[in-house]
Design a protein around this motif. Structure first.
Motif, mmCIF file in Angstrom:
data_model
loop_
_atom_site.group_PDB
_atom_site.id
_atom_site.type_symbol
_atom_site.label_atom_id
_atom_site.label_comp_id
_atom_site.label_asym_id
_atom_site.label_seq_id
_atom_site.Cartn_x
_atom_site.Cartn_y
_atom_site.Cartn_z
ATOM 1 N N ALA A 132 0.756 -1.279 0.036
ATOM 2 C CA ALA A 132 -0.094 -0.040 -0.019
ATOM 3 C C ALA A 132 0.782 1.394 -0.072
ATOM 4 C CB ALA A 132 -0.954 -0.037 1.126
ATOM 5 N N PHE A 133 2.101 1.139 0.570
ATOM 6 C CA PHE A 133 3.287 2.052 0.453
ATOM 7 C C PHE A 133 3.342 2.365 -0.869
ATOM 8 C CE2 PHE A 133 7.006 4.346 1.173
ATOM 9 C CZ PHE A 133 6.831 5.217 2.050
ATOM 10 N N TRP A 134 3.639 3.739 -1.375
ATOM 11 C CA TRP A 134 3.944 4.097 -2.580
ATOM 12 C C TRP A 134 3.320 3.325 -3.741
ATOM 13 C CZ3 TRP A 134 10.084 4.699 -1.770
ATOM 14 C CH2 TRP A 134 10.476 6.005 -1.243
ATOM 15 N N SER A 135 2.151 2.972 -3.811
ATOM 16 C CA SER A 135 1.480 2.482 -4.842
ATOM 17 C C SER A 135 2.115 1.350 -5.426
ATOM 18 C CB SER A 135 1.128 3.656 -5.909
ATOM 19 O OG SER A 135 0.387 3.196 -6.802
ATOM 20 N N GLN A 136 2.502 0.104 -4.556
ATOM 21 C CA GLN A 136 3.159 -0.893 -5.131
ATOM 22 C C GLN A 136 2.348 -1.936 -5.326
ATOM 23 O OE1 GLN A 136 6.599 -1.136 -2.603
ATOM 24 N NE2 GLN A 136 7.864 0.397 -3.537
ATOM 25 N N ARG A 137 1.102 -1.991 -5.075
ATOM 26 C CA ARG A 137 0.178 -3.103 -5.112
ATOM 27 C C ARG A 137 0.395 -3.897 -6.533
ATOM 28 N NH1 ARG A 137 -4.313 -4.622 -7.309
ATOM 29 N NH2 ARG A 137 -5.470 -5.920 -6.215
#
Length: 645
Positions: free
Chosen positions: A181-186
């Motif tokens: 969820a951090f830095w749009s890494q999904r």
């Protein structure tokens, strides 16, 4: 008996030299010789064409001279024809660039093409020599992962995805574990995942740790593949040489050890370290830990200088014996050197050897003969085990998680903190067993846990249960902070160990380089502090402003200390003395280690100092063959081994 051995790169010498070497090996008392370690291009000069004539002759000569074989599979470095025909085999670094032949280990551990050709060679070697009467041991590859442990090529990327799918099952589970969820890494598919190649910013630390785990497993999988071929044709034991040393961190050898029929290690003094001799002792104890306390094998060491450090220092007179018997004292029953005859050409031509460039009229050769005689005199020690009543918990995963890109202080380095704790114990005369997180600790009087940043619930519970039952533990700063997914344990530091230690730290307060803080006792602390408060613990050492720096907590029937800063060596030693006690005679210059077996105790006294010492003991001294009563004299720079009465 204790065995003496070496690597023999016969390919570098004409046949006339082979015969000379056999006679000299007999004179030196060599029992075991490793051959075909880098033999691929010699035995398979072209794809599918095998030429075993030279290796057959060497194997025959060794057998005729009563010398056993440590036979390499030959796969340590691919021949030029393989990488020329199949450039996809070559390893790729984190910046996406390819590394080329010209050195060694120019292959990707996950390459299916490399695996296919390597196993084909192993099958040929195993069929030919698997039942040879001289065969004592199989040596798979060589120092797996020394140069190519982390490969970022497409083959590695695909293998990494398969590994992740097996570990997590779904991308939802992976996203949770990695905190994407951090830095749009999904990630929506495993196909979207790449190895953690260099990025414009710091990379996801959970991604990095998993890639380390995968890479260690990939190399282990290659070992298992070669070993499976060998077992089809041979009953001889199989191993590979670990690199338990200060500058290699990419293999989690706790996960490898069970696959080894014999645990073997390569170790060279590293003069880039502040205390190379203490690191030697640490590496020997860690190797014994990997062997489950049983005797182990020193597969490679040096008679003198190595060739790969900025300054390759020669050993002082007597140092070869001291270094070697330190390994023996700490559990090695086989001592081998790289290499037999110093090379005249190539990248390692200035690496020392049993037979140096100067030949037999040399101090090195005479020291080799002396060492051989001493090992013969200690033969009855073989098979005995080292006695230790203190454990030190060590974790490769915690090393990976601590020394990551984004951390509170770049001056906090896992191995430095481990070495500091070990060095203090050694100078107290304490022999330690080095154990994995989660190990059974019940037989130890004390346990030391340095900088165990990443720890599972079960491993933390094992330490707490040990203390609750009456044990003593010393835990140092930056421990217990994250779980195995590199997720911070909320509620205050030191996370997993808060209740055990009876403290809560609200914030880290690392120090700048060169900065120190005063302690109430008059000492100094550096590198790290915390905004720490006690809940149930008492303060053992405070900063000059009264805030706690070292605490002690009653937990069940036991005691747990927390060292929340980097103490000066004397300060750390004082804390450990309270928890562990000290032993008679141990100092930075004097090592005293006990091995036991068949109702006999053997006490090794290694004098690294410049003064003669007397050690209180009665029995028979095996190096000199003399009886000793009340005490043994150990000259400066010497070693004495007493079979205690």
């Amino acid at each position: 008996m204790l065995q003496l051995g070496c690597d023999y790169n016969y390919e570098q010498w004409p046949p006339a030299v082979w015969r000379e070497d056999m006679a000299l090996m007999r004179e030196a008392g060599v029992d075991l010789v490793a051959v075909n370690v880098f033999g691929w291009s010699a035995v398979e000069p072209r794809p599918g064409e095998y030429d075993f004539a030279a290796l057959d002759e060497i194997v025959g000569l060794l057998h005729d001279n009563g010398i056993r074989l440590n036979l390499g599979t030959g796969t340590a470095s691919p021949p030029p024809w393989l990488t020329s025909r199949h450039p996809s085999v070559l390893p790729v670094t984190a910046d996406g660039t390819t590394r080329y032949p010209g050195g060694r280990q120019a292959f990707c551990p996950s390459s299916p093409i490399f695996r296919e050709h390597a196993l084909r060679l192993v099958e040929q070697v195993a069929q030919r020599y698997g039942r040879h009467p001289a065969l004592a041991l199989w040596h798979v590859s060589n120092e797996l992962g020394c140069h190519n442990a982390l490969c970022y090529c497409e083959a590695s990327a695909e293998a990494f995805r398969v590994w992740l799918a097996a570990r997590y099952g779904t991308t939802e589970a992976l996203n949770k574990a990695w905190g994407t969820a951090f830095w749009s890494q999904r990630y929506d598919s495993f196909d979207e995942i790449q190895p953690p190649r260099l990025a414009l910013s710091v990379r996801n630390p959970a991604h990095l740790v998993d890639f380390q785990r995968f890479s260690s497993d990939a190399l282990l999988d290659h070992y298992r593949a070669e070993a499976a071929v060998l077992r089809r044709f041979s009953a001889a034991p199989i191993t590979t040489n670990f690199m338990v040393t200060a500058h290699i961190r990419n293999q989690d050898y706790w996960s490898w050890a069970a696959d080894m029929d014999v645990v073997a290690n390569d170790h060279y003094l590293d003069h880039r370290l502040p205390d190379p001799v203490a690191e030697l002792a640490f590496a020997a104890d860690l190797t014994r830990g990997l062997a489950g306390g049983k005797p182990w094998m020193l597969m490679e060491s040096a008679t003198g200088a190595v060739n790969w450090q900025p300054y390759n220092l020669a050993k002082e007179p007597g140092q070869l014996l001291r270094n070697t018997l330190t390994h023996v004292a700490r559990g090695a029953d086989t001592i081998c050197f790289f290499q037999w005859r110093a090379s005249a050409q190539g990248a390692e031509k200035f690496h020392s050897a049993m037979l140096p460039h100067a030949g037999v009229d040399s101090a090195t050769w005479r020291e080799v003969l002396d060492l051989s005689a001493v090992l013969d005199s200690l033969g009855e020690v073989a098979g005995t085990t080292v006695q230790a009543d203190t454990a030190l918990v060590f974790s490769w995963e915690s090393w990976w998680a601590t020394d990551t890109e984004a951390r509170p202080s770049q001056d906090v380095r896992y191995l430095e903190q481990v070495h500091a704790a070990y060095r203090a114990l050694r100078e107290l005369g304490v022999t330690v067993d080095i154990v994995a997180p989660g190990s059974d600790l019940t037989r130890y009087r004390a346990v030391v846990v340095p900088c165990l940043h990443m720890v599972s619930d079960a491993s933390a519970a094992a330490i707490a249960g040990y203390v609750e039952g009456g044990g003593r533990a010393v835990i140092t700063f930056y421990s217990g902070i994250v779980d195995p997914d590199d997720r911070v344990r909320l509620g205050g530091y030191p996370g997993a160990f808060r209740d055990l230690l009876g403290v809560v730290s609200e914030e880290f307060a690392p120090l700048l380089p060169g900065q120190s803080v005063a302690l109430a006792s008059g000492g100094q602390a550096t590198v790290w502090t915390e905004r720490l408060r006690t809940t149930t613990a008492e303060v053992v050492e405070a900063y000059a402003d009264g805030k706690p720096a070292v605490t002690r907590n009653q937990y069940g029937a036991g005691l747990a200390w927390y060292v929340a800063t980097v103490l000066e060596p004397a300060g750390l030693q004082n804390v450990l003395r309270q928890a562990v006690g000290d032993r008679t005679g141990g100092t930075s210059d004097i090592e005293i280690v006990r091995r036991r077996g068949d109702g006999r105790d053997y006490v090794f006294v290694v004098n690294h100092g410049g003064k003669d010492i007397e050690h209180p003991i009665t029995g028979t001294e095996l190096v000199t063959g003399q009886s000793v009563t009340a005490s043994v004299l150990v000259p400066a720079g010497a070693v004495r081994v007493v079979r205690e009465a």
